[in-house]
Design a protein around this motif. Structure first.
Motif, PDB file in Angstrom:
ATOM      1  N   TRP A  67       0.855  -1.183   0.000  1.00  0.00           N
ATOM      2  CA  TRP A  67       0.000   0.000   0.000  1.00  0.00           C
ATOM      3  C   TRP A  67       0.889   1.230   0.000  1.00  0.00           C
ATOM      4  O   TRP A  67       1.724   1.409   0.890  1.00  0.00           O
ATOM      5  CB  TRP A  67      -0.908   0.008   1.224  1.00  0.00           C
ATOM      6  N   ILE A  68       0.729   2.095  -1.009  1.00  0.00           N
ATOM      7  CA  ILE A  68       1.469   3.351  -1.106  1.00  0.00           C
ATOM      8  C   ILE A  68       0.467   4.485  -0.902  1.00  0.00           C
ATOM      9  O   ILE A  68      -0.408   4.712  -1.742  1.00  0.00           O
ATOM     10  CB  ILE A  68       2.170   3.496  -2.469  1.00  0.00           C
ATOM     11  N   ASP A  69       0.606   5.198   0.207  1.00  0.00           N
ATOM     12  CA  ASP A  69      -0.312   6.289   0.514  1.00  0.00           C
ATOM     13  C   ASP A  69       0.309   7.605   0.088  1.00  0.00           C
ATOM     14  O   ASP A  69       1.297   8.062   0.663  1.00  0.00           O
ATOM     15  CB  ASP A  69      -0.609   6.315   2.016  1.00  0.00           C
ATOM     16  N   MET A  70      -0.264   8.233  -0.925  1.00  0.00           N
ATOM     17  CA  MET A  70       0.234   9.498  -1.444  1.00  0.00           C
ATOM     18  C   MET A  70      -0.599  10.680  -0.939  1.00  0.00           C
ATOM     19  O   MET A  70      -0.448  11.809  -1.394  1.00  0.00           O
ATOM     20  CB  MET A  70       0.252   9.459  -2.974  1.00  0.00           C
ATOM     21  N   THR A  71      -1.447  10.399   0.033  1.00  0.00           N
ATOM     22  CA  THR A  71      -2.269  11.422   0.667  1.00  0.00           C
ATOM     23  C   THR A  71      -1.409  12.295   1.585  1.00  0.00           C
ATOM     24  O   THR A  71      -0.429  11.831   2.163  1.00  0.00           O
ATOM     25  CB  THR A  71      -3.361  10.722   1.502  1.00  0.00           C
ATOM     26  N   SER A  72      -1.801  13.547   1.741  1.00  0.00           N
ATOM     27  CA  SER A  72      -1.184  14.386   2.784  1.00  0.00           C
ATOM     28  C   SER A  72      -1.834  14.003   4.106  1.00  0.00           C
ATOM     29  O   SER A  72      -2.688  14.700   4.642  1.00  0.00           O
ATOM     30  CB  SER A  72      -1.395  15.873   2.473  1.00  0.00           C
ATOM     31  N   ASN A  73      -1.403  12.880   4.618  1.00  0.00           N
ATOM     32  CA  ASN A  73      -2.031  12.272   5.777  1.00  0.00           C
ATOM     33  C   ASN A  73      -1.409  12.790   7.064  1.00  0.00           C
ATOM     34  O   ASN A  73      -0.370  13.456   7.049  1.00  0.00           O
ATOM     35  CB  ASN A  73      -1.904  10.748   5.694  1.00  0.00           C
ATOM     36  N   ALA A  74      -2.027  12.471   8.182  1.00  0.00           N
ATOM     37  CA  ALA A  74      -1.494  12.808   9.497  1.00  0.00           C
ATOM     38  C   ALA A  74      -0.793  11.577  10.058  1.00  0.00           C
ATOM     39  O   ALA A  74      -1.357  10.476  10.009  1.00  0.00           O
ATOM     40  CB  ALA A  74      -2.616  13.249  10.427  1.00  0.00           C
ATOM     41  N   ALA A  92      -1.505  -6.313   9.474  1.00  0.00           N
ATOM     42  CA  ALA A  92      -2.187  -7.511   9.955  1.00  0.00           C
ATOM     43  C   ALA A  92      -2.629  -8.411   8.805  1.00  0.00           C
ATOM     44  O   ALA A  92      -2.845  -9.616   8.996  1.00  0.00           O
ATOM     45  CB  ALA A  92      -3.394  -7.110  10.807  1.00  0.00           C
ATOM     46  N   HIS A  93      -2.754  -7.840   7.609  1.00  0.00           N
ATOM     47  CA  HIS A  93      -3.114  -8.620   6.419  1.00  0.00           C
ATOM     48  C   HIS A  93      -1.890  -8.932   5.556  1.00  0.00           C
ATOM     49  O   HIS A  93      -2.047  -9.345   4.400  1.00  0.00           O
ATOM     50  CB  HIS A  93      -4.156  -7.857   5.599  1.00  0.00           C
ATOM     51  N   GLY A  94      -0.696  -8.707   6.088  1.00  0.00           N
ATOM     52  CA  GLY A  94       0.519  -8.998   5.344  1.00  0.00           C
ATOM     53  C   GLY A  94       0.841  -8.003   4.260  1.00  0.00           C
ATOM     54  O   GLY A  94       1.610  -8.312   3.334  1.00  0.00           O
ATOM     55  N   VAL A  95       0.282  -6.796   4.344  1.00  0.00           N
ATOM     56  CA  VAL A  95       0.498  -5.758   3.331  1.00  0.00           C
ATOM     57  C   VAL A  95       1.608  -4.824   3.797  1.00  0.00           C
ATOM     58  O   VAL A  95       1.533  -4.244   4.887  1.00  0.00           O
ATOM     59  CB  VAL A  95      -0.798  -4.954   3.087  1.00  0.00           C
ATOM     60  N   ASP A  96       2.653  -4.671   2.991  1.00  0.00           N
ATOM     61  CA  ASP A  96       3.700  -3.700   3.285  1.00  0.00           C
ATOM     62  C   ASP A  96       3.181  -2.295   2.996  1.00  0.00           C
ATOM     63  O   ASP A  96       2.288  -2.107   2.158  1.00  0.00           O
ATOM     64  CB  ASP A  96       4.941  -3.968   2.428  1.00  0.00           C
ATOM     65  N   GLY A  98       9.037   4.820   5.368  1.00  0.00           N
ATOM     66  CA  GLY A  98       8.804   3.379   5.410  1.00  0.00           C
ATOM     67  C   GLY A  98      10.100   2.621   5.247  1.00  0.00           C
ATOM     68  O   GLY A  98      11.169   3.218   5.084  1.00  0.00           O
ATOM     69  N   PRO A  99      10.025   1.296   5.274  1.00  0.00           N
ATOM     70  CA  PRO A  99      11.233   0.477   5.182  1.00  0.00           C
ATOM     71  C   PRO A  99      11.976   0.694   3.863  1.00  0.00           C
ATOM     72  O   PRO A  99      11.369   0.757   2.792  1.00  0.00           O
ATOM     73  CB  PRO A  99      10.701  -0.959   5.282  1.00  0.00           C
ATOM     74  N   ALA A 100      13.300   0.780   3.952  1.00  0.00           N
ATOM     75  CA  ALA A 100      14.114   1.031   2.757  1.00  0.00           C
ATOM     76  C   ALA A 100      13.983  -0.095   1.743  1.00  0.00           C
ATOM     77  O   ALA A 100      13.986   0.152   0.528  1.00  0.00           O
ATOM     78  CB  ALA A 100      15.579   1.221   3.159  1.00  0.00           C
ATOM     79  N   ASP A 101      13.856  -1.336   2.215  1.00  0.00           N
ATOM     80  CA  ASP A 101      13.767  -2.445   1.274  1.00  0.00           C
ATOM     81  C   ASP A 101      12.448  -2.416   0.503  1.00  0.00           C
ATOM     82  O   ASP A 101      12.403  -2.783  -0.676  1.00  0.00           O
ATOM     83  CB  ASP A 101      13.946  -3.792   1.991  1.00  0.00           C
ATOM     84  N   VAL A 102      11.367  -1.950   1.145  1.00  0.00           N
ATOM     85  CA  VAL A 102      10.090  -1.837   0.444  1.00  0.00           C
ATOM     86  C   VAL A 102      10.177  -0.734  -0.605  1.00  0.00           C
ATOM     87  O   VAL A 102       9.694  -0.889  -1.732  1.00  0.00           O
ATOM     88  CB  VAL A 102       8.942  -1.557   1.438  1.00  0.00           C
ATOM     89  N   LEU A 103      10.824   0.369  -0.255  1.00  0.00           N
ATOM     90  CA  LEU A 103      11.019   1.437  -1.245  1.00  0.00           C
ATOM     91  C   LEU A 103      11.833   0.930  -2.423  1.00  0.00           C
ATOM     92  O   LEU A 103      11.497   1.208  -3.584  1.00  0.00           O
ATOM     93  CB  LEU A 103      11.712   2.631  -0.600  1.00  0.00           C
ATOM     94  N   GLY A 126      11.809   6.189   8.549  1.00  0.00           N
ATOM     95  CA  GLY A 126      10.802   5.182   8.841  1.00  0.00           C
ATOM     96  C   GLY A 126       9.386   5.707   8.757  1.00  0.00           C
ATOM     97  O   GLY A 126       9.136   6.844   8.331  1.00  0.00           O
ATOM     98  N   PRO A 127       8.414   4.892   9.168  1.00  0.00           N
ATOM     99  CA  PRO A 127       7.004   5.291   9.102  1.00  0.00           C
ATOM    100  C   PRO A 127       6.746   6.617   9.811  1.00  0.00           C
ATOM    101  O   PRO A 127       7.236   6.853  10.914  1.00  0.00           O
ATOM    102  CB  PRO A 127       6.289   4.137   9.819  1.00  0.00           C
ATOM    103  N   GLY A 128       5.983   7.473   9.165  1.00  0.00           N
ATOM    104  CA  GLY A 128       5.645   8.779   9.707  1.00  0.00           C
ATOM    105  C   GLY A 128       6.540   9.894   9.221  1.00  0.00           C
ATOM    106  O   GLY A 128       6.133  11.068   9.211  1.00  0.00           O
ATOM    107  N   SER A 129       7.757   9.557   8.798  1.00  0.00           N
ATOM    108  CA  SER A 129       8.715  10.608   8.417  1.00  0.00           C
ATOM    109  C   SER A 129       8.324  11.298   7.115  1.00  0.00           C
ATOM    110  O   SER A 129       8.571  12.497   6.944  1.00  0.00           O
ATOM    111  CB  SER A 129      10.125  10.018   8.293  1.00  0.00           C
ATOM    112  N   GLY A 130       7.717  10.569   6.199  1.00  0.00           N
ATOM    113  CA  GLY A 130       7.291  11.180   4.943  1.00  0.00           C
ATOM    114  C   GLY A 130       6.154  12.165   5.154  1.00  0.00           C
ATOM    115  O   GLY A 130       6.175  13.284   4.632  1.00  0.00           O
ATOM    116  N   TYR A 131       5.145  11.739   5.938  1.00  0.00           N
ATOM    117  CA  TYR A 131       4.034  12.635   6.239  1.00  0.00           C
ATOM    118  C   TYR A 131       4.533  13.895   6.942  1.00  0.00           C
ATOM    119  O   TYR A 131       4.124  15.021   6.618  1.00  0.00           O
ATOM    120  CB  TYR A 131       3.024  11.945   7.155  1.00  0.00           C
TER     121      TYR A 131
END
Length: 327
Positions: free
Chosen positions: A121-128, A141-145, A169-174, A195-200
């Motif tokens: 899942w790639i979230d390109m939203t300006s999320n919080a 929980a569903h095995g989705v990176d 997110g994880p460097a290997d996923v990128l 890591g997670p949160g840093s992009g937002y």
């Protein structure tokens, strides 16, 4: 004409050539087209859809606005009646929606469960960051990176592959997803922030600084004009000084022409500024300047309402000064 491939539900989608074994770009290997579920066909999502289709990916699009179907199909993508239907068997889920509330509403557990095994899942939203954390945990929980990749730029940048992506997110996923992201922009514009949160957070910090520059520059120009300095001369002098910025060099041209950049909602701007100041409070860092930027935009929202206009806070300052920033 685009070649046609078949999804698990039998729907015809434009994408990979017939007879070729599919592999997900986000899982490494050669650049074989992915099955992409794209959520959001607005000003940003539609040009991104076109670029994904042009790169050979099979794209299914879901959007609450049924009137977007014709535009989506004209790009060679398929139209899905729901996000869950779009997600069935998809290797990659891409969300391009206005904000945290829309992202949460669009992604029930059924969407993550419908994706192909090992999907991303790639979230390109300006999320919080806080709001996205719960979604990230549900995806996991569903095995989705998960990668977050909020965008810098507008619809024209999206159409022409000039967006800046602030990836968390994880460097290997990128690394596994770079072939797909490079269909949307150039490699040098894909920044891995951590890591997670840093992009937002990076996107929100950029917004905070840009809107802060806009209001501070407007105050300086209004003062300079009241003191009798020619606006065009002052703009050129500031641009070439230690106080120069991209806002002065690039964006003032629109303001001087009476364009308040009506490409994004004032309510969304206020929400994003509120999120980043809240993060400053939570992390215990000073935020006096940020609070001022939020306050000015809150007053602009009260004055003009939830309309499009990235520079409407400047319009508020012009009203207070009784003059317009026009050379």
């Amino acid at each position: 004409m685009h070649p046609v491939s078949k999804w698990p539900d039998g729907g015809g989608l434009s994408g990979a050539p017939e007879g070729r074994v599919r592999r997900n770009d986000c899982h490494g290997g050669d650049s074989v087209p992915s099955r992409v579920a794209l959520v959001g066909a607005g000003r940003m999502g539609t040009p991104l859809c076109g670029r994904l289709v042009s790169a050979g990916h099979a794209v299914a699009v879901a959007d609450l606005r049924s009137e977007r179907e014709e535009a989506v199909r004209s790009l060679g993508a398929d139209w899905a009646p729901s996000v869950t239907k779009a997600a069935v068997g998809a290797d990659v889920l891409v969300t391009v929606v206005p904000g945290p509330d829309e992202a949460a509403a669009a992604l029930p557990d059924a969407v993550f469960a419908a994706l192909a095994p090992g999907a991303v899942w790639i979230d390109m939203t300006s999320n919080a960051p806080t709001a996205a954390r719960a979604l990230r945990e549900r995806a996991g929980a569903h095995g989705v990176d998960v990668l977050e990749a909020p965008m810098g730029g507008g619809p024209d940048d999206a159409e022409n592959g000039r967006l800046r992506l602030y990836v968390g997110g994880p460097a290997d996923v990128l690394d596994r997803c770079r072939p797909l992201l490079e269909a949307l922009t150039t490699p040098d514009r894909i920044r891995h922030m951590g890591g997670p949160g840093s992009g937002y957070t990076t996107k929100l910090l950029i917004n905070l600084l840009w809107f802060g520059q806009a209001t501070a520059t407007a105050e300086a120009l209004l003062l300079g004009r009241r003191a009798g300095i020619d606006l065009a001369t002052l703009r050129d002098t500031l641009a070439d000084s230690a106080a120069g910025s991209d806002f002065i060099r690039r964006d003032l041209t629109a303001l001087f022409a009476g364009d308040y950049l009506r490409s994004y909602g004032l309510d969304r701007i206020h929400d994003q500024l509120t999120v980043i100041t809240g993060e400053a409070r939570d992390l215990g860092t000073p935020h006096e300047m940020a609070d001022t930027v939020v306050r000015i935009h809150r007053l602009a929202l009260e004055r003009f309402g939830p309309v499009d206009g990235e520079l409407l806070a400047v319009a508020l300052l012009e009203e207070a000064a009784g003059t317009l920033l026009r050379p």
